[in-house]
Scaffold this motif. Structure first.
Motif, short mmCIF file in Angstrom:
data_model
loop_
_atom_site.label_atom_id
_atom_site.label_comp_id
_atom_site.label_asym_id
_atom_site.label_seq_id
_atom_site.Cartn_x
_atom_site.Cartn_y
_atom_site.Cartn_z
N MET A 137 0.85 -1.19 0.00
CA MET A 137 0.00 0.00 0.00
C MET A 137 0.88 1.25 0.00
O MET A 137 0.64 2.21 -0.75
N LEU A 138 1.93 1.19 0.81
CA LEU A 138 2.88 2.30 0.88
C LEU A 138 3.58 2.48 -0.45
O LEU A 138 3.68 3.59 -0.98
N SER A 139 4.06 1.35 -1.02
CA SER A 139 4.85 1.45 -2.24
C SER A 139 4.03 2.05 -3.38
O SER A 139 4.52 2.89 -4.14
N MET A 140 2.76 1.63 -3.50
CA MET A 140 1.91 2.18 -4.56
C MET A 140 1.85 3.69 -4.46
O MET A 140 1.95 4.40 -5.47
N CYS A 141 1.67 4.19 -3.23
CA CYS A 141 1.58 5.64 -3.05
C CYS A 141 2.89 6.29 -3.44
O CYS A 141 2.91 7.35 -4.07
N ILE A 142 4.01 5.64 -3.05
CA ILE A 142 5.31 6.25 -3.33
C ILE A 142 5.56 6.32 -4.84
O ILE A 142 6.03 7.33 -5.35
N PHE A 143 5.19 5.23 -5.56
CA PHE A 143 5.41 5.23 -7.01
C PHE A 143 4.80 6.47 -7.64
O PHE A 143 5.42 7.14 -8.46
N VAL A 144 3.57 6.76 -7.24
CA VAL A 144 2.87 7.89 -7.85
C VAL A 144 3.46 9.21 -7.35
O VAL A 144 3.68 10.14 -8.13
N LEU A 145 3.74 9.28 -6.05
CA LEU A 145 4.23 10.54 -5.50
C LEU A 145 5.58 10.93 -6.09
O LEU A 145 5.85 12.10 -6.36
N VAL A 146 6.44 9.93 -6.29
CA VAL A 146 7.77 10.22 -6.85
C VAL A 146 7.62 10.79 -8.25
O VAL A 146 8.34 11.72 -8.64
N GLY A 147 6.67 10.26 -9.01
CA GLY A 147 6.48 10.76 -10.37
C GLY A 147 5.45 11.85 -10.46
O GLY A 147 4.85 12.07 -11.51
N PHE A 148 5.20 12.54 -9.35
CA PHE A 148 4.06 13.45 -9.32
C PHE A 148 4.24 14.64 -10.25
O PHE A 148 3.27 15.16 -10.79
N ALA A 149 5.50 15.09 -10.41
CA ALA A 149 5.74 16.18 -11.37
C ALA A 149 5.77 15.54 -12.75
O ALA A 149 6.83 15.36 -13.34
N ARG A 150 4.61 15.15 -13.27
CA ARG A 150 4.57 14.21 -14.38
C ARG A 150 5.07 14.80 -15.69
O ARG A 150 5.35 14.08 -16.62
N LYS A 151 5.21 16.13 -15.72
CA LYS A 151 5.71 16.72 -16.97
C LYS A 151 7.22 16.75 -17.02
O LYS A 151 7.79 17.07 -18.04
N LEU A 152 7.85 16.46 -15.89
CA LEU A 152 9.31 16.55 -15.86
C LEU A 152 9.92 15.17 -16.08
O LEU A 152 9.54 14.21 -15.42
N PRO A 153 10.87 15.08 -16.99
CA PRO A 153 11.51 13.78 -17.25
C PRO A 153 12.18 13.20 -16.00
O PRO A 153 12.09 12.00 -15.76
N VAL A 154 12.86 14.04 -15.21
CA VAL A 154 13.56 13.49 -14.04
C VAL A 154 12.61 12.80 -13.09
O VAL A 154 12.92 11.75 -12.51
N SER A 155 11.45 13.40 -12.94
CA SER A 155 10.48 12.85 -12.01
C SER A 155 9.98 11.49 -12.51
O SER A 155 9.87 10.52 -11.75
N ASN A 156 9.70 11.44 -13.81
CA ASN A 156 9.24 10.17 -14.38
C ASN A 156 10.31 9.10 -14.28
O ASN A 156 10.03 7.95 -13.95
#
Lengths: 485, 539
Positions: A137-156
């Motif tokens: 449950m934690l990991s799912m949230c982290i996956f999305v949060l880490v990529g939250f700046a979805r327009k930025l390549p680094v974040s993705n």
């Protein structure tokens, strides 16, 4: 028939904070959907939800629930403090950051709340399966949060990296759990403890299972040699998320390991599992500190420093005495304050998330923005373990418990590693106060009232714990003693 | 109101208040800092009438701090720390006064740093609990790091980081030793509780191996701080790069934290190891005396010259401590105060001329006495006090150290005595080059003479030089009982331990190995010496 009956049942009140956080997350989501123009209220709303959930803990008695798979005890409450603290500080820092980046939305806060639920499950799970559920449950949230700046390549990029590595790590944990089940006929830690009490640990399945579990949990802890994802992910993730990621999941994993190691205590003298953990700890301290020295990007430096700090905490994990558990609990709380505080200052200074935030960006900050400069300096001195900060007393606690349980060599190695670390923490202070900013360099940092307040909470907390740690020690010590009984 | 806590916390409170002052109010900030530090000095003088000439800590304040671990907030003063505390409270206003005009960059942070530093140093000297002592020890580092790094000279960053890392490396190992000692106490105390009270830990008996390791852990921390010979390399850098005020505090007080640590902790906590390794430390200190003096002799830079003279003078203090006689230890403590006053004054003087001419090279000066008569007079007095002219303070300290050391370790005393001669050479050399002879540089004819604030800073130092030089008994009689007590603590434990090992050796090894018996002979000799000292030492 009374519809409210389930709520008054024992099991429902046991997970009252979790329920509040889950529903609260949905409310935040809906709020954003129905009132998209009132985004400014999202952060206060999720803060209120966090505060209500934290307060609801007072209405829960202790005990085990759901057929002995879920335990609420003083030690889980202490770790819940870390989770709530981390989530609140992150929310406070995130508002301003997300606003500047133009990515503020309800999902962010909702995922933060749900991630907290996952961590609480890891902390309270008495069954390896519950712990894995929480972990996922934690990991799912982290996956999305880490990529939250979805327009930025680094974040993705960071998100994909974390997802691939994280998926593997979970696989290892699951596989280890399966092997433990094969050897001990249960995934329930209480049952496993009964097995270990009579076992001599000679079953090779157990060793393989332990190694697999350590690999999986080592990944979540960013323990060397499972650490290489950390610098990249921290650098790419939105900065407040990096701060949260560097603290809260580690705390949740540590408490899960505390449970597991405690169950294994009778068998540990007969096997060499803890030597393995000791090796991981030493590697983390050395690699983390040595590599941090050459980092010029602040987030990467903090990532490596975080690897070293997990190494220190692992020293205390080598023997499961009440003092050691209390030391870990205290350390995680202080670590939450100082590391999220440090990331908070970095997030305040970021002009654009795509750019690296190097040491040059904070040159002369101590005199241009005395408040932010002081806050970052306090966090650095605390991370370095200098009095009168919380970093000092918590490190003292770790080394004291290590010496008391006979790990003097490990304490010595920890001390030597700290000496190395002083260099790069001091370098930050050097840039803050002794270096003139480059010609024409302007940092447009405003910071809202939330971030200023969060910095104040971190600083006051660090200094308060450093000067008068007794209440915290009492609470952690009592919780650890209760846990071992 | 508790007196000792007041002098520790008053500067801290003032620093916090100053933090909210507006940046532009420079004079108000400096004024407040000066008034507070003067008030601290006056309050600290209040210790004297309440201080009785008895051994042990006085005016004790004891409150639980971290009761789970037996850590207390314990303050107390005895004959060893008394004068060092007063030295600290005296030098802080002197420093703030001396920097009144010269500090133009960030005056607010400057004053705050010095006030926090003052509190930490006083706390270090007053702490009766090992952990509290350690906290104050570390706390002095941060402000000094900032003082060197922000207000220092061209190469300040290197100097500041080197200073910090050297000290930190030593002190972290000591921290480990402190924790280990606490646990050794648990296992031996009848109640089985942790304690870090220094006097409790004096009684802990350790196996020789552990005692040696801990001895080195503690000695390393303090030897870096003093600094003893091979560990001194941070000192010239730090002193030269630090602003004048930083140098004064660094030389005047911070180096004494090292010698005080040897006296308060290393000797009484590890008496056996201290005996065993006394020759090592004595040798290093004698090397430091000679080496420091020789290097000072060839320095072209005034500040560096004074910095290396500190290495030499501090060597005397450590030698006197490890000679372990009443006379030599009293001499050491007095010499710590003397060095603080004389070297503080010398750094102040060097700072004065640097501020006017922006050079510290001896070659740039000459014949300055005609242009700056008052300055020259003050400089010469400070120099003579540092050289050890009879009638001024330096003489008394060095004489006591040398005569005390001569009783136990004559060879070291004789070699060290040449250090006194060398000191006369390099300091007279300095005076001659700077103040007398023909004026080689036109600029030196129109230098402004010393200003009011600098004179005001120097006057108390000169008074103290003369006072200690003429009537040292004011100071010595207060420290005698404590020093006597310290020596008996060190020797008593020593004897108990010799007894134990002799008995143990007798039952375990029927035939003692030649090496063991040799050691016993050596110990016996030392004990013999000790009894001689006690007779000879009483004045």
């Amino acid at each position: 028939m009374n519809v409210l009956a389930p709520l008054t049942a024992g099991w429902a009140s046991a997970i009252l904070p979790e329920i509040i956080l889950c529903i609260g997350g949905m409310i935040v989501l809906l709020w954003d959907a129905f009132a998209p123009r009132m985004k400014a209220l999202l952060a206060p709303l999720s803060l209120i939800i966090l505060i209500v959930a934290a307060n609801s803990e007072r209405f829960i008695g202790g005990g085990t629930f759901f057929g002995g798979t879920y335990e609420i005890s003083p030690i889980t409450r202490v770790f819940d403090i870390t989770f709530f603290l981390a989530a609140m500080l992150t929310t406070l820092f995130a508002r301003d950051f997300l606003d500047r980046e133009g990515i503020e939305s309800g999902e962010f806060y909702a995922l933060l709340l749900w991630g907290t639920v996952g961590m609480m499950m890891m902390a309270k799970g008495l069954d390896l399966l519950i712990i894995i559920l929480g972990l996922e449950m934690l990991s799912m949230c982290i996956f999305v949060l880490v990529g939250f700046a979805r327009k930025l390549p680094v974040s993705n990029e960071a998100s994909v990296k974390y997802f691939l590595m994280g998926a593997f790590a979970t696989g290892f944990v699951l596989y280890g759990t399966a092997l433990f089940y094969g050897a001990t006929q249960s995934t329930n830690i209480t049952v496993m403890a009964r097995y270990f009490a009579t076992s001599d640990g000679s079953n090779p399945l157990l060793t393989i299972a332990f190694v697999l579990l350590m690999a999986g949990f080592g990944f979540k802890l960013a323990l060397a040699p499972f650490h290489p994802w950390a610098p990249d992910v921290y650098q790419g993730a939105p900065t407040p998320v990096s701060g949260w990621l560097s603290v809260a999941p580690k705390a949740a994993t540590l408490i899960a390991l505390v449970r597991l190691f405690t169950a294994m205590t009778p068998v540990l003298p007969k096997v060499s599992w803890m030597q393995l953990v000791a090796v991981l700890s030493v590697l983390s301290m050395l690699i983390g500190n040595a590599v941090a020295i050459v980092q010029r990007d602040l987030k990467r430096m903090l990532a490596y420093s975080g690897i070293a700090h997990v190494g220190y905490m692992t020293i205390a994990m080598l023997t499961m005495r009440d003092e050691n558990i209390a030391a870990v609990a205290v350390y995680t709380i202080v670590y939450a304050l100082m590391n999220i505080g440090a990331f908070g200052v970095v997030s305040l200074l970021s002009k654009n998330q795509n750019d690296p935030q190097t040491l040059d960006d904070i040159a002369g900050l101590g005199f241009r923005r005395p408040y932010y400069g002081l806050a970052l300096a306090v966090c650095m001195f605390s991370l370095a373990g200098l009095p009168p900060t919380g970093g000092f007393v918590s490190k003292f606690y770790i080394f004291k418990s290590a010496i008391d349980s006979g790990h003097t060599t490990m304490a010595l190695l920890g001390i030597l590693a700290s000496i190395i670390s002083v260099y790069y923490y001091l370098r930050v202070v050097y840039f803050l106060y002794m270096k003139e900013p480059a010609e024409g360099f302007v940092v447009e940092t405003v910071g809202d009232v939330f971030s200023v307040g969060a910095l104040a909470i971190s600083m006051i907390g660090i200094l308060l714990i450093g000067i008068y740690p007794t209440p915290l020690f009492n609470m952690a010590g009592a919780a650890a003693r209760a846990f071992l009984q | 109101m508790p007196l000792l806590s007041t002098i520790v916390w008053l500067p801290v409170i003032a620093a916090v208040v100053l933090a909210v002052f507006p940046r532009s109010a420079a004079n108000a900030i400096k004024g407040t800092g000066l008034v507070v530090s003067l008030a601290t000095f006056v309050i600290s003088l209040g210790i004297l009438p309440r201080f009785t000439d008895a051994p042990g800590f006085q005016l004790v304040e004891l409150h639980p701090w971290i009761p789970q671990w037996g850590i207390n907030y314990g303050l107390g003063v005895d004959g060893i720390s008394l004068w060092l505390v007063l030295l600290t409270t005296l030098l802080t206003p002197v420093v703030l006064l001396a920097g009144w005009n010269s500090i133009k960059k960030h005056p607010k942070e400057y004053v705050i740093s010095f006030l926090i530093m003052e509190a930490a140093m006083i706390g270090f000297f007053l702490a009766t609990d090992l952990v509290l002592l350690y906290v104050f020890f570390e706390l002095t580092l941060i402000p000094m790091y900032l003082v060197i790094g922000v207000w220092g000279g061209a190469n300040r960053i290197y100097a500041a980081i080197k200073f910090f890392l050297f000290t930190m490396a030593g002190s972290l190992l000591m921290l480990l030793g402190i924790i280990y000692l606490g646990f050794s106490y648990v296992h031996q105390s009848p109640v089985g509780i942790l304690s870090f009270a220094i006097t409790d830990l004096y009684g802990v008996s350790l196996t020789p191996r552990v005692a040696s390791l801990l001895f080195f852990a503690f000695s390393l921390a303090f030897a870096i701080k003093v600094p003893l010979f091979p560990l001194h390399t941070w000192l010239p850098d730090a002193h030269v790069e630090a602003p004048t005020g930083g140098s004064i505090i660094l030389a005047g007080v911070m180096l004494k934290m090292g010698t005080y640590g040897f006296l308060r902790l290393v000797m009484p906590l590890f008496p056996d190891a201290s005996h065993k390794y006394a020759h090592l430390l004595l040798t290093l200190s004698v090397i430091g005396i000679i080496y420091g003096a020789l290097v000072a002799w060839v320095q072209p830079d005034m500040k560096k010259l004074v910095a290396y003279s500190s290495v030499s003078h501090l060597g005397f203090c450590v030698m006197g401590i490890f000679a372990l006689t009443q006379t030599s230890i009293e001499g050491s403590i007095l010499q710590m105060v003397n060095h603080g006053i004389s070297t503080g004054a010398l750094f102040l003087m060097v700072g004065v001329i640097y501020e006017r001419r922006h050079t510290r090279l001896l070659a740039d000066y000459g014949g300055l006495a005609t242009a700056m008569p008052v300055y020259a007079t003050l400089f010469v007095i400070s120099m003579l006090s540092s050289v050890g002219l009879p009638g001024l303070n330096g003489f008394v300290g060095e004489f006591l150290i040398l005569s005390g050391t001569f009783k136990t370790y004559p060879v070291y005393a004789v070699i060290a005595a040449t250090g006194v001669i060398l000191a006369a050479i390099y300091l007279l050399w300095l005076i001659q080059k700077v103040f007398y002879g023909p004026v080689t540089n036109e600029e030196n004819t129109k230098v402004r003479d010393i200003a009011w604030n600098e004179i005001a800073a120097m006057v108390p130092l000169i008074i103290m030089m003369v006072w200690i030089g003429v009537y040292p008994n004011t100071f010595l009689k207060r420290m005698s009982p404590s020093v006597n007590e310290l020596i008996s603590v060190v020797k008593q434990e020593k004897q108990i331990h010799v007894m134990v090992t002799e008995n143990g050796g007798g039952t375990l090894n029927r035939e003692p190995s030649p090496r063991a018996s040799g050691e016993k002979v050596a110990e016996g000799r030392m004990r013999g010496d000790a009894s001689v000292n006690q007779q000879g030492g009483g004045r």
